[in-house]
Design a protein around this motif. Structure first.
Motif, PDB file in Angstrom:
ATOM      1  N   ASP A  51       0.838  -1.193   0.000  1.00  0.00           N
ATOM      2  CA  ASP A  51       0.000   0.000   0.000  1.00  0.00           C
ATOM      3  C   ASP A  51       0.878   1.250   0.000  1.00  0.00           C
ATOM      4  O   ASP A  51       2.104   1.170  -0.040  1.00  0.00           O
ATOM      5  N   LYS A  52       0.224   2.403   0.020  1.00  0.00           N
ATOM      6  CA  LYS A  52       0.930   3.677  -0.063  1.00  0.00           C
ATOM      7  C   LYS A  52       1.875   3.881   1.124  1.00  0.00           C
ATOM      8  O   LYS A  52       3.003   4.328   0.958  1.00  0.00           O
ATOM      9  N   ARG A  53       1.427   3.533   2.324  1.00  0.00           N
ATOM     10  CA  ARG A  53       2.251   3.700   3.516  1.00  0.00           C
ATOM     11  C   ARG A  53       3.513   2.849   3.417  1.00  0.00           C
ATOM     12  O   ARG A  53       4.609   3.304   3.749  1.00  0.00           O
ATOM     13  N   MET A  72      -2.728   0.418  -5.079  1.00  0.00           N
ATOM     14  CA  MET A  72      -3.555   1.514  -4.577  1.00  0.00           C
ATOM     15  C   MET A  72      -5.025   1.117  -4.551  1.00  0.00           C
ATOM     16  O   MET A  72      -5.454   0.214  -5.270  1.00  0.00           O
ATOM     17  N   ASP A  73      -5.780   1.816  -3.718  1.00  0.00           N
ATOM     18  CA  ASP A  73      -7.234   1.673  -3.633  1.00  0.00           C
ATOM     19  C   ASP A  73      -7.665   0.229  -3.422  1.00  0.00           C
ATOM     20  O   ASP A  73      -8.496  -0.295  -4.156  1.00  0.00           O
ATOM     21  N   VAL A  74      -7.102  -0.411  -2.416  1.00  0.00           N
ATOM     22  CA  VAL A  74      -7.470  -1.786  -2.110  1.00  0.00           C
ATOM     23  C   VAL A  74      -8.375  -1.758  -0.877  1.00  0.00           C
ATOM     24  O   VAL A  74      -7.928  -1.382   0.213  1.00  0.00           O
ATOM     25  N   PRO A  75      -9.650  -2.119  -1.011  1.00  0.00           N
ATOM     26  CA  PRO A  75     -10.536  -2.109   0.154  1.00  0.00           C
ATOM     27  C   PRO A  75     -10.207  -3.265   1.096  1.00  0.00           C
ATOM     28  O   PRO A  75      -9.780  -4.332   0.664  1.00  0.00           O
ATOM     29  N   ASN A 167      -4.013  -9.431  -0.120  1.00  0.00           N
ATOM     30  CA  ASN A 167      -5.215  -8.795  -0.663  1.00  0.00           C
ATOM     31  C   ASN A 167      -4.847  -7.793  -1.749  1.00  0.00           C
ATOM     32  O   ASN A 167      -5.509  -7.718  -2.792  1.00  0.00           O
ATOM     33  N   ALA A 168      -3.794  -7.023  -1.521  1.00  0.00           N
ATOM     34  CA  ALA A 168      -3.354  -6.041  -2.516  1.00  0.00           C
ATOM     35  C   ALA A 168      -2.864  -6.734  -3.779  1.00  0.00           C
ATOM     36  O   ALA A 168      -3.134  -6.278  -4.891  1.00  0.00           O
ATOM     37  N   ARG A 169      -2.146  -7.832  -3.608  1.00  0.00           N
ATOM     38  CA  ARG A 169      -1.635  -8.558  -4.774  1.00  0.00           C
ATOM     39  C   ARG A 169      -2.781  -9.073  -5.631  1.00  0.00           C
ATOM     40  O   ARG A 169      -2.708  -9.061  -6.858  1.00  0.00           O
ATOM     41  N   LYS A 170      -3.869  -9.489  -4.994  1.00  0.00           N
ATOM     42  CA  LYS A 170      -5.000 -10.038  -5.739  1.00  0.00           C
ATOM     43  C   LYS A 170      -5.893  -8.971  -6.349  1.00  0.00           C
ATOM     44  O   LYS A 170      -6.417  -9.150  -7.440  1.00  0.00           O
ATOM     45  N   HIS A 171      -6.099  -7.855  -5.635  1.00  0.00           N
ATOM     46  CA  HIS A 171      -7.152  -6.919  -6.038  1.00  0.00           C
ATOM     47  C   HIS A 171      -6.685  -5.499  -6.344  1.00  0.00           C
ATOM     48  O   HIS A 171      -7.482  -4.695  -6.808  1.00  0.00           O
TER      49      HIS A 171
END
Length: 184
Positions: A51-53, A72-75, A167-171
């Protein structure tokens, strides 16, 4: 000569196209009135942050003029929300244990260090280590409680970071985060 720096986020859908990213960087730099020379950037396509952080933290540990990718923008999913709650609970527990085992909670005004035998006046210092030998003034059982709570919190943080990365890797969609130094 002084320097100041910062980060620029590039939300380029064509992150594989270096020219498109460089064009977007030039537009962002012009809008911020920066003299950014995008040919000086090190484009790190192999570094993909969750993520951004995480991208900002990664760039802080790297030399200047770098770019890394981030999702970015991963819920957050329901599982991640549960892990966030568990991490907060573990952190709260760790703080409670540290406060409960603090040596300043004693009624006596002095404490004897078990390592070096010096008597320490509690009102003269903050912290829980002996000012002479730098050993902990907490009892063995108190140190074990603090260590267990700290390990539980660290494990919760690692589980949360792993779940967010997966989760970020997938979505997540990829974007560039760039660090720069501007000469003024």
């Amino acid at each position: 000569m002084s320097y100041y720096g910062g980060t620029i986020e590039l939300e380029s859908a064509e992150w594989n196209d270096k020219k498109a990213v460089e064009y977007e960087l030039a537009q962002a730099a012009w809008g911020m009135r920066l003299n950014v020379w995008y040919d000086l950037f090190h484009w790190n396509k192999n570094i993909v942050c969750a993520d951004k952080r995480a991208a900002i933290n990664k760039l802080a540990s790297m030399p200047d003029w770098n770019g890394v990718l981030y999702h970015m923008d991963v819920p957050d999913t329901a599982a991640i929300k549960r892990l966030v709650a568990a991490e907060r609970k573990a952190e709260e527990r760790y703080r409670e244990v540290c406060a409960a085992t603090d040596i300043h909670n004693r009624k006596s005004k002095t404490i004897t260090c078990k390592a070096c035998g010096s008597r320490v006046e509690l009102a003269r210092f903050k912290g829980s280590v002996c000012p002479v030998c730098k050993k902990s003034l907490r009892s063995e059982s108190a140190r074990e409680r603090v260590d267990r709570a700290k390990k539980a919190h660290e494990a919760a943080v690692e589980r949360l970071a792993a779940a967010r990365a997966e989760n970020a890797r997938k979505h997540g969609e990829l974007a560039w985060m760039l660090s720069y130094i501007e000469r003024c």
